[in-house]
Design a protein around this motif. Structure first.
Motif, PDB file in Angstrom:
ATOM      1  N   ARG A 143       0.862  -1.184   0.000  1.00  0.00           N
ATOM      2  CA  ARG A 143       0.000   0.000   0.000  1.00  0.00           C
ATOM      3  C   ARG A 143       0.902   1.239   0.000  1.00  0.00           C
ATOM      4  NH1 ARG A 143      -5.403  -0.352   1.022  1.00  0.00           N
ATOM      5  NH2 ARG A 143      -5.353   1.859   1.572  1.00  0.00           N
ATOM      6  N   GLU A 164       1.010  -7.470  10.357  1.00  0.00           N
ATOM      7  CA  GLU A 164      -0.312  -7.466   9.747  1.00  0.00           C
ATOM      8  C   GLU A 164      -1.416  -7.763  10.760  1.00  0.00           C
ATOM      9  OE1 GLU A 164      -0.838  -6.351   6.785  1.00  0.00           O
ATOM     10  OE2 GLU A 164       1.301  -6.137   6.436  1.00  0.00           O
ATOM     11  N   ARG A 173      -1.908  -4.473  12.413  1.00  0.00           N
ATOM     12  CA  ARG A 173      -2.519  -3.486  11.521  1.00  0.00           C
ATOM     13  C   ARG A 173      -4.013  -3.721  11.354  1.00  0.00           C
ATOM     14  NH1 ARG A 173      -3.245  -2.844   5.681  1.00  0.00           N
ATOM     15  NH2 ARG A 173      -2.448  -4.932   5.283  1.00  0.00           N
ATOM     16  N   MET A 174      -4.416  -4.992  11.290  1.00  0.00           N
ATOM     17  CA  MET A 174      -5.814  -5.317  11.041  1.00  0.00           C
ATOM     18  C   MET A 174      -6.594  -5.638  12.303  1.00  0.00           C
ATOM     19  SD  MET A 174      -5.684  -7.451   7.481  1.00  0.00           S
ATOM     20  CE  MET A 174      -5.070  -6.676   5.985  1.00  0.00           C
ATOM     21  N   GLU A 186      -7.293  -7.472  -0.028  1.00  0.00           N
ATOM     22  CA  GLU A 186      -6.609  -6.195  -0.173  1.00  0.00           C
ATOM     23  C   GLU A 186      -5.766  -6.166  -1.443  1.00  0.00           C
ATOM     24  OE1 GLU A 186      -4.492  -3.501   3.054  1.00  0.00           O
ATOM     25  OE2 GLU A 186      -3.165  -5.151   2.472  1.00  0.00           O
ATOM     26  N   GLN A 239      -8.241  -0.232  12.450  1.00  0.00           N
ATOM     27  CA  GLN A 239      -7.934  -1.642  12.189  1.00  0.00           C
ATOM     28  C   GLN A 239      -9.050  -2.303  11.384  1.00  0.00           C
ATOM     29  OE1 GLN A 239      -7.331  -2.947  16.249  1.00  0.00           O
ATOM     30  NE2 GLN A 239      -5.094  -2.795  16.073  1.00  0.00           N
ATOM     31  N   GLN A 280      -8.709  -1.404   7.788  1.00  0.00           N
ATOM     32  CA  GLN A 280      -7.678  -2.212   7.145  1.00  0.00           C
ATOM     33  C   GLN A 280      -8.204  -3.617   6.860  1.00  0.00           C
ATOM     34  OE1 GLN A 280      -4.708  -1.247   6.210  1.00  0.00           O
ATOM     35  NE2 GLN A 280      -4.090   0.507   7.422  1.00  0.00           N
ATOM     36  N   ARG A 281      -8.887  -4.190   7.831  1.00  0.00           N
ATOM     37  CA  ARG A 281      -9.365  -5.571   7.720  1.00  0.00           C
ATOM     38  C   ARG A 281     -10.396  -5.714   6.597  1.00  0.00           C
ATOM     39  NH1 ARG A 281     -10.088  -5.833  12.725  1.00  0.00           N
ATOM     40  NH2 ARG A 281     -12.341  -5.667  12.938  1.00  0.00           N
ATOM     41  N   ASP A 320     -10.681  -3.557   4.169  1.00  0.00           N
ATOM     42  CA  ASP A 320     -10.130  -2.884   2.998  1.00  0.00           C
ATOM     43  C   ASP A 320     -11.098  -1.818   2.488  1.00  0.00           C
ATOM     44  OD1 ASP A 320      -8.183  -2.371   1.105  1.00  0.00           O
ATOM     45  OD2 ASP A 320      -9.021  -3.777  -0.353  1.00  0.00           O
ATOM     46  N   ASP A 351      -4.639   5.867   6.607  1.00  0.00           N
ATOM     47  CA  ASP A 351      -3.868   5.826   5.362  1.00  0.00           C
ATOM     48  C   ASP A 351      -4.798   5.824   4.157  1.00  0.00           C
ATOM     49  OD1 ASP A 351      -4.959   3.312   5.544  1.00  0.00           O
ATOM     50  OD2 ASP A 351      -3.091   2.232   5.130  1.00  0.00           O
TER      51      ASP A 351
END
Length: 432
Positions: free
Chosen positions: A152, A185, A188-189, A211, A384, A387-388, A390, A421
């Motif tokens: 990313r 990861e 992050r998620m 993702e 999170q 991110q998970r 997407d 992000d």
């Protein structure tokens, strides 16, 4: 888009020149063949060296013209990387081609011309190791097999868009290579980490695959093979794993984006190490190639995550989230509570979330998913989840107050905007 090829007349340089000529013919672009005389040598040997280099350059031009390319040539004097970068900019080159550093190069080319070119150029750099795949692709004998390094980042987007342009000229088989550190990861998620450090849970793999599939979706075009995914968990330098993955796939070309880091920043630069270590040809695409201004494509939103704490201000964000997807997509409606309370009241919270849905929430093929998240830090839980799932956009509401009157969702909105992000839509109340 002129193609510029740097040569020093070695066998490896001849192979690179042949590949450049084949590409120029395939893309119907002019080719500039360039040799740079180092300034100290030019001063030491004078006109004799200049005449010898000119003769060798003209011989190479005649050889390449037989391949059907439109070729011009130029002899330059100075520091090779600086002169090539300057000349490429002057001629509006869209691609620079050169041979890779040999095994005899100190530290596999660290500090050499190729290394310096990769940080000096504002256009993609193709380092050729094997010319046969380009010859076969141009002749229509087989597809060009390419691995695209995925993450990313804006350099990745520049590399992806360059590869998308290449696919317009012929069949290109793309493997999307994603190297990741599982521990990072999971954090992050916001997923539970297995007891074994390097284990990859099915949920994490599904999230990462989704993702990556989303990130490479612009490459999916009619008439081209579908993009295949290769995800690899690893520890240590990402470039080593990516190069090994490309070798395992037996690709002809590895394409990576580049921040063009310098000095100590090269220690963790994927493009820097890929150019040095890969046995196949490599294209390094600098972030400066990323589309800007009128060339930037309009993104198509596929998913939105909207968070609420059930206050009126937070709830106002929910219809705005649906408005972002007029042509269908997924809307994730979430709320965050502390773990013990979530376990006890999840069913009630889900019901309350469903009650907040707009009347036409599922119109236009929209898919709605409600989630009750657990976490002490509300903003972190939202980030999170984005991110998970997407999510393309995060949507939150706020009272719009400051100082001591800041609401819970107001402080959350501020934290989400500071650390996200991806785009964040903050819905503020009307000021009467």
């Amino acid at each position: 888009m002129t193609i510029l090829c740097a040569t020093h007349f070695s066998d490896a340089a001849q192979r690179a020149t042949t590949a450049a000529a084949e590409l120029a013919r395939k893309l119907n672009e002019p080719l500039f063949l360039v040799h740079v005389l180092p300034g100290d040598l030019a001063r030491a040997f004078g006109q004799t060296l200049h005449d010898t280099a000119t003769s060798a350059l003209q011989d190479e031009v005649r050889r390449v013209e037989k391949l059907g390319a439109r070729v011009s040539h130029q002899l330059l004097t100075g520091e090779p990387a600086e002169e090539l970068a300057r000349f490429a900019q002057e001629k509006g080159a869209g691609l620079v081609v050169t041979a890779g550093p040999t095994s005899a190069s100190p530290f596999l080319g660290v500090g050499g011309t190729v290394d310096r070119l990769a940080t000096a150029l504002s256009v993609p750099l193709l380092v050729v190791r094997d010319v046969e795949p380009f010859e076969a692709w141009v002749a229509g004998k087989r597809p060009l097999k390419v691995m695209l390094g995925v993450d990313r980042s804006q350099p990745f987007e520049a590399a992806r868009d360059w590869l998308r342009g290449l696919r317009r000229y012929g069949e290109v088989e793309v493997v999307a290579g994603r190297v990741y550190w599982p521990h990072e990861e999971y954090q992050r998620m916001g997923l539970a980490h297995p007891h074994v450090f390097q284990d990859v849970s099915p949920e994490l793999r599904r999230s990462l695959e989704h993702e990556v599939r989303t990130l490479v979706s612009p490459l999916e075009t009619q008439g081209q093979p579908p993009v295949r995914l290769r995800l690899e968990a690893g520890v240590g330098r990402i470039a080593d794993h990516l190069v090994a993955l490309a070798a395992d796939e037996k690709v002809d070309l590895l394409v990576v984006g580049s921040h063009q880091r310098r000095a100590m920043g090269k220690l963790w630069s994927v493009s820097h190490h890929a150019l040095r270590l890969a046995k196949m040809s490599v294209v390094s695409v600098p972030v400066t190639v990323a589309a800007r201004g009128s060339a930037v494509p309009i993104p198509e939103l596929r998913s939105v995550l909207v968070a609420t704490d059930f206050s009126d201000a937070a709830n106002r964000a929910i219809p705005y989230a649906f408005s972002l997807l007029p042509n269908g997509g997924s809307v994730y409606v979430v709320t965050v509570g502390e773990a013990p309370q979530v376990t006890e009241s999840e069913r009630d919270l889900r019901q309350r979330l469903h009650q907040l849905m707009p009347r036409d929430a599922d119109a236009h093929g929209r898919k709605v998913q409600v989630e009750v998240l657990a976490g002490q830090d509300v903003a972190t839980a939202i980030l999170q989840a984005a991110q998970r799932f997407d999510a393309d956009v995060i949507c939150v509401g706020t009272h719009g107050r400051t100082g001591l009157k800041t609401s819970l969702m107001g402080s959350v909105a501020k934290a989400v905007m500071s650390h996200a992000d991806r785009p964040v839509l903050v819905v503020r109340p009307f000021q009467g």
